[in-house]
Design an enzyme around this catalytic site. Structure first.
Site, PDB file in Angstrom:
ATOM      1  N   ARG A  38      45.545  33.841  36.941  1.00 18.58           N
ATOM      2  CA  ARG A  38      44.479  33.186  36.181  1.00 18.58           C
ATOM      3  C   ARG A  38      44.144  31.805  36.735  1.00 18.58           C
ATOM      4  NH1 ARG A  38      44.578  35.777  30.798  1.00 18.58           N
ATOM      5  NH2 ARG A  38      43.753  33.919  29.836  1.00 18.58           N
ATOM      6  N   CYS A  89      44.327  28.765  31.516  1.00 22.64           N
ATOM      7  CA  CYS A  89      45.686  28.659  31.003  1.00 22.64           C
ATOM      8  C   CYS A  89      46.237  30.024  30.604  1.00 22.64           C
ATOM      9  CB  CYS A  89      45.708  27.753  29.788  1.00 22.64           C
ATOM     10  SG  CYS A  89      45.011  26.137  30.119  1.00 22.64           S
ATOM     11  N   LYS A 100      31.835  32.604  48.252  1.00 19.83           N
ATOM     12  CA  LYS A 100      33.152  33.095  48.690  1.00 19.83           C
ATOM     13  C   LYS A 100      33.753  32.120  49.699  1.00 19.83           C
ATOM     14  CE  LYS A 100      34.128  35.628  46.281  1.00 19.83           C
ATOM     15  NZ  LYS A 100      33.320  36.286  45.296  1.00 19.83           N
ATOM     16  N   LYS A 129      40.768  32.265  37.132  1.00 27.17           N
ATOM     17  CA  LYS A 129      40.210  33.618  37.160  1.00 27.17           C
ATOM     18  C   LYS A 129      39.295  33.861  35.968  1.00 27.17           C
ATOM     19  CE  LYS A 129      39.732  37.741  38.777  1.00 27.17           C
ATOM     20  NZ  LYS A 129      38.802  37.812  39.905  1.00 27.17           N
ATOM     21  N   GLU A 159      34.899  28.896  47.938  1.00 24.78           N
ATOM     22  CA  GLU A 159      36.076  29.132  47.101  1.00 24.78           C
ATOM     23  C   GLU A 159      37.346  29.216  47.918  1.00 24.78           C
ATOM     24  OE1 GLU A 159      34.741  32.846  45.006  1.00 24.78           O
ATOM     25  OE2 GLU A 159      35.675  31.863  43.302  1.00 24.78           O
ATOM     26  N   GLU A 171      26.233  34.824  47.536  1.00 26.48           N
ATOM     27  CA  GLU A 171      27.600  35.268  47.265  1.00 26.48           C
ATOM     28  C   GLU A 171      28.514  34.922  48.444  1.00 26.48           C
ATOM     29  OE1 GLU A 171      29.481  36.082  45.022  1.00 26.48           O
ATOM     30  OE2 GLU A 171      31.026  37.422  45.773  1.00 26.48           O
ATOM     31  N   ASN A 183      45.336  27.553  25.023  1.00 33.12           N
ATOM     32  CA  ASN A 183      44.306  27.870  26.006  1.00 33.12           C
ATOM     33  C   ASN A 183      42.964  27.568  25.344  1.00 33.12           C
ATOM     34  OD1 ASN A 183      42.641  28.949  27.955  1.00 33.12           O
ATOM     35  ND2 ASN A 183      43.163  31.093  27.532  1.00 33.12           N
ATOM     36  N   GLY A 184      42.108  26.828  26.018  1.00 31.01           N
ATOM     37  CA  GLY A 184      40.802  26.513  25.424  1.00 31.01           C
ATOM     38  C   GLY A 184      40.629  25.011  25.280  1.00 31.01           C
ATOM     39  N   HIS A 202      11.265  24.671  54.357  1.00 33.95           N
ATOM     40  CA  HIS A 202      10.940  23.736  53.278  1.00 33.95           C
ATOM     41  C   HIS A 202      12.047  22.715  53.046  1.00 33.95           C
ATOM     42  CE1 HIS A 202       7.417  26.128  52.494  1.00 33.95           C
ATOM     43  NE2 HIS A 202       8.190  27.204  52.555  1.00 33.95           N
ATOM     44  N   TRP A 245      45.763  24.948  33.267  1.00 34.61           N
ATOM     45  CA  TRP A 245      44.649  24.629  34.166  1.00 34.61           C
ATOM     46  C   TRP A 245      44.000  23.402  33.541  1.00 34.61           C
ATOM     47  CZ3 TRP A 245      39.260  24.345  33.988  1.00 34.61           C
ATOM     48  CH2 TRP A 245      38.610  24.375  35.236  1.00 34.61           C
TER      49      TRP A 245
HETATM   50  C1  AGP Z   1      34.046  34.641  41.838  1.00 33.97           C
HETATM   51  O1  AGP Z   1      34.641  34.731  43.073  1.00 33.97           O
HETATM   52  C2  AGP Z   1      34.433  33.507  41.039  1.00 33.97           C
HETATM   53  N1  AGP Z   1      35.826  33.359  40.921  1.00 33.97           N
HETATM   54  C3  AGP Z   1      33.600  33.161  39.815  1.00 33.97           C
HETATM   55  O2  AGP Z   1      32.360  32.763  40.278  1.00 33.97           O
HETATM   56  C4  AGP Z   1      33.416  34.225  38.728  1.00 33.97           C
HETATM   57  O3  AGP Z   1      32.605  35.243  39.202  1.00 33.97           O
HETATM   58  C5  AGP Z   1      32.786  33.544  37.491  1.00 33.97           C
HETATM   59  O4  AGP Z   1      33.673  32.573  37.006  1.00 33.97           O
HETATM   60  C6  AGP Z   1      32.430  34.518  36.403  1.00 33.97           C
HETATM   61  O5  AGP Z   1      33.554  35.170  35.910  1.00 33.97           O
HETATM   62  P1  AGP Z   1      33.422  36.468  35.035  1.00 33.97           P
HETATM   63  O6  AGP Z   1      32.811  37.530  35.890  1.00 33.97           O
HETATM   64  O7  AGP Z   1      34.835  36.795  34.640  1.00 33.97           O
HETATM   65  O8  AGP Z   1      32.569  36.138  33.862  1.00 33.97           O
END
Ligand code: AGP
Length: 604
Positions: free
Chosen positions: A27, A2, A480, A599, A483, A476, A98-99, A499, A74
């Site tokens: 965000r 948020c 990606k 974000k 996401e 990773e 927010n929270g 396995h 959000w």
């Molecule tokens: C990465 O592409 C993501 N959006 C997500 O995994 C992110 O790395 C994770 O939420 C951790 O965020 P931070 O590095 O701000 O703590």
């Protein structure tokens, strides 16, 4: 997550609020709204989806007023619909948040006995109801907010606006950051300074537990004990708030292409004379083990660094995701250095994990991209990764800069522990220093990677494989791809293939293999051959030597420049990022703000 903005202005605030919210779009959000107080009366407009929808509502139904608050939501409690969108209102008060308010159900019950019934599914509405309850009991807004905050459990940032008060906003911080902006006869509040950038560069950051009573003349702040508190006004560098695609179609490509430059900046800061130069406070001779904790992409940078700390510095290293670590409550052995990695510096789980480790680890170091963040402030030592603002929800340049700083930490540890001689150090540093160049060469392969992405775009699922440091690269890459393109993707350590996951292999399953020609190359190739023997579609990402010895039978191949132990996972991150980017382009998904993602994940 948020985004919050608030303005006590000299002009109509509705368009300025929407503009400020646009600067918080990065965000991640699924609805938005604003409220103003005008002629003493509160009114609000809200809309589901992107801010353009809120702007449309405002065109048809404008909102007047010189004082207002705004929010991008959000969803956590209740669906993303107009009713659940902020600001939430109850009688003479409206609030954005927010929270999470953890005890909102109990509060709702108590409030129902006083005749208050919720009309939304949100936890936030309870805050408005509680504050309205105290106002109805005769408290003034300041006392009502203080009484309200005292009853809330959870982590939050809140901003209140009141009927009949056109020169008052009240902001409260517990767990989620808030910045107060100082203007000329105007005052502002934002989730971060970026939201306020066009209006002011004079920023006060609230501390944990602070409540700020804001008028056009300034802000009176009290701390968690209720005592008046002084918080400095800081001048924010203009560059730190520039949000601009610099001619790129998306922030993500801009950030991918910035990597050679920001990585050079990290090298210049932490190895100015070609060898690691870290703050003296970080004395690796004092530690026998390393603990690293993070979430998402940060976790994968830690997983990579585990190999470096163990292989190069010979220090045992444990890595955990913050959400597991914090509740597992593991014992932390004496002489442990705990490292917390977070781009935003506000990730709720990582922050909670840091607080858990605080009294047990010998030293807490954080690697952050936001120097004013909670994770930076609560660490004994905060190391900036110097990636510059990362707007795209999918992390790219923060990842490679995290890896770079962690690589330098591993080398500093190896030096301090006597695990490496001068020659070894020089050779690792040479490898690291070539990364910006290797990245530039790799970025030139953008068109080739776009062609490879055409294979991934129609696939229902993709498997990524890697060994050693490339295992974390595979993880990773899968993250990606998920996401950005919403394609199901999994990553395995190549040796794990037999396995279980080998059962998935069939011609329709693309299998992307990260395999530089290193000491594990032949092992990975054996696994790749097992895939090809079952008619799996292998996309091999390797270097010239790898191509020469193992391209037969692969479906496609990408040749990267030759890399070393440290440069490998950093350089191979680029095709991982670009594959996801181009696959998402082919699928037409929302690249900078993928669905459901935020974000900065400030809730558990
Ligand atoms: C990465 O592409 C993501 N959006 C997500 O995994 C992110 O790395 C994770 O939420 C951790 O965020 P931070 O590095 O701000 O703590």
């Amino acid at each position: 997550m948020c985004g919050i903005v608030g303005i006590l202005g000299q002009h109509q605030v509705a368009p300025i609020l929407v503009d400020a919210l646009k600067r918080l779009e990065y965000r991640g959000y699924d609805s938005a709204g604003i409220a103003t107080v005008n002629n003493g009366l509160l009114d609000r407009r809200r809309a589901v989806g992107k801010l353009v929808n809120l702007s449309d509502v405002l065109v048809h139904n404008p909102l007047a007023g010189l004082a207002g608050i705004g929010h991008t939501r959000w969803a956590t409690h209740g669906a993303a619909n107009e009713q659940n969108a902020h600001p939430h209102a109850c009688g003479p008060v409206t609030v954005v948040h927010n929270g999470i308010i953890e005890n909102f159900r109990d509060l709702r019950e108590t409030l129902s006995a006083h005749g208050y019934s919720p009309v939304t599914d949100t936890d936030t509405e309870t805050v408005a109801m509680l504050c309205a309850h105290y106002l109805a009991q005769g408290h003034d807004p300041k006392a009502a907010v203080q009484a309200t905050i005292a009853e809330l459990d959870g982590a939050f940032a809140l901003l209140f606006l009141f009927e009949g008060h056109e020169n008052l906003m009240i902001a409260a911080r517990k767990g989620s950051p808030l910045a107060i902006g100082h203007g000329d006869g105007e005052m502002y509040v934002g989730s971060d300074a970026i939201a306020l950038a066009p209006m002011t560069d004079q920023i006060t950051y609230l501390d944990e537990g602070d409540i700020a009573f804001i008028t056009r003349d300034g802000a009176d702040i009290i701390d968690a004990t209720g005592a008046p508190a002084h918080r400095d006004i800081q001048r924010i560098e203009a560059q730190a708030t520039v949000i601009d695609k610099a001619g790129h179609k998306h922030f993500m490509t801009k950030e991918i292409h910035e990597q050679p430059v920001v990585l050079s900046e990290a090298l210049a800061r932490y190895a100015p004379n070609g060898i690691p130069a870290l703050p003296e406070a970080l004395d690796f001779t004092k530690f026998d083990r390393i603990l690293m904790v993070a979430c998402g992409t940060g976790y994968y940078s830690c997983l990579t660094a585990k190999y470096w700390f163990e292989q190069i510095a010979r220090i045992p290293c444990e890595v955990d995701v913050a959400s597991e670590f914090r509740y597992r409550e593991p014992p932390i052995a004496p002489r442990t250095l705990a490292i917390f990695v977070s781009q935003s510096g506000e990730t709720a789980d990582t922050l909670a994990a840091l607080r858990y480790a605080k009294d047990q680890a010998d030293m807490i170091v954080s690697l952050v991209n936001v120097g004013t963040s909670s994770i930076a402030r609560e660490a004994d030592l905060a190391l900036a990764i110097l990636a510059g603002i990362e707007v795209s929800v999918a992390s790219t340049k923060a990842y490679t800069n995290q890896l770079t700083v962690l690589a330098l930490l591993a080398l500093a540890a190896a030096q301090a522990k006597g695990a490496i001689d001068d020659h070894g150090l020089a050779s690792h540093m040479k490898d690291l220093r070539q990364v910006p160049d290797l990245m530039r060469q790799t970025l030139k392969l953008d068109n080739d990677i776009a062609s490879l992405a055409k294979t991934l775009a129609p696939a229902p699922s993709v498997l990524f494989l890697g060994r050693g440091v490339m295992f974390a690269t595979a993880l990773e890459a899968a993250l990606k791809l998920k996401e950005l393109s919403y394609i199901h993707a999994e990553a395995y350590a190549s040796g794990e293939l037999k396995h279980g996951p080998i059962a998935l292999i069939e011609p329709a399953l693309p299998v992307v293999v990260f395999a530089p020609h290193d000491r594990l190359f032949d092992k990975t190739v054996s696994n790749m051959q097992e895939v090809m023997a079952r008619h799996g579609q292998v996309m091999l990402i390797t270097d010239a030597q790898g191509r020469a010895s193992a391209s037969d039978g692969t479906h496609s191949l990408l040749e990267l420049p030759a890399t070393g132990d440290l440069s490998g996972p950093i350089v191979y991150a680029l095709p991982a990022q670009l594959l996801a980017y181009h696959t998402a382009m082919a699928k037409g998904t929302d690249i900078d703000q993928p669905r459901n993602l935020a974000k900065s994940v400030t809730v558990e």
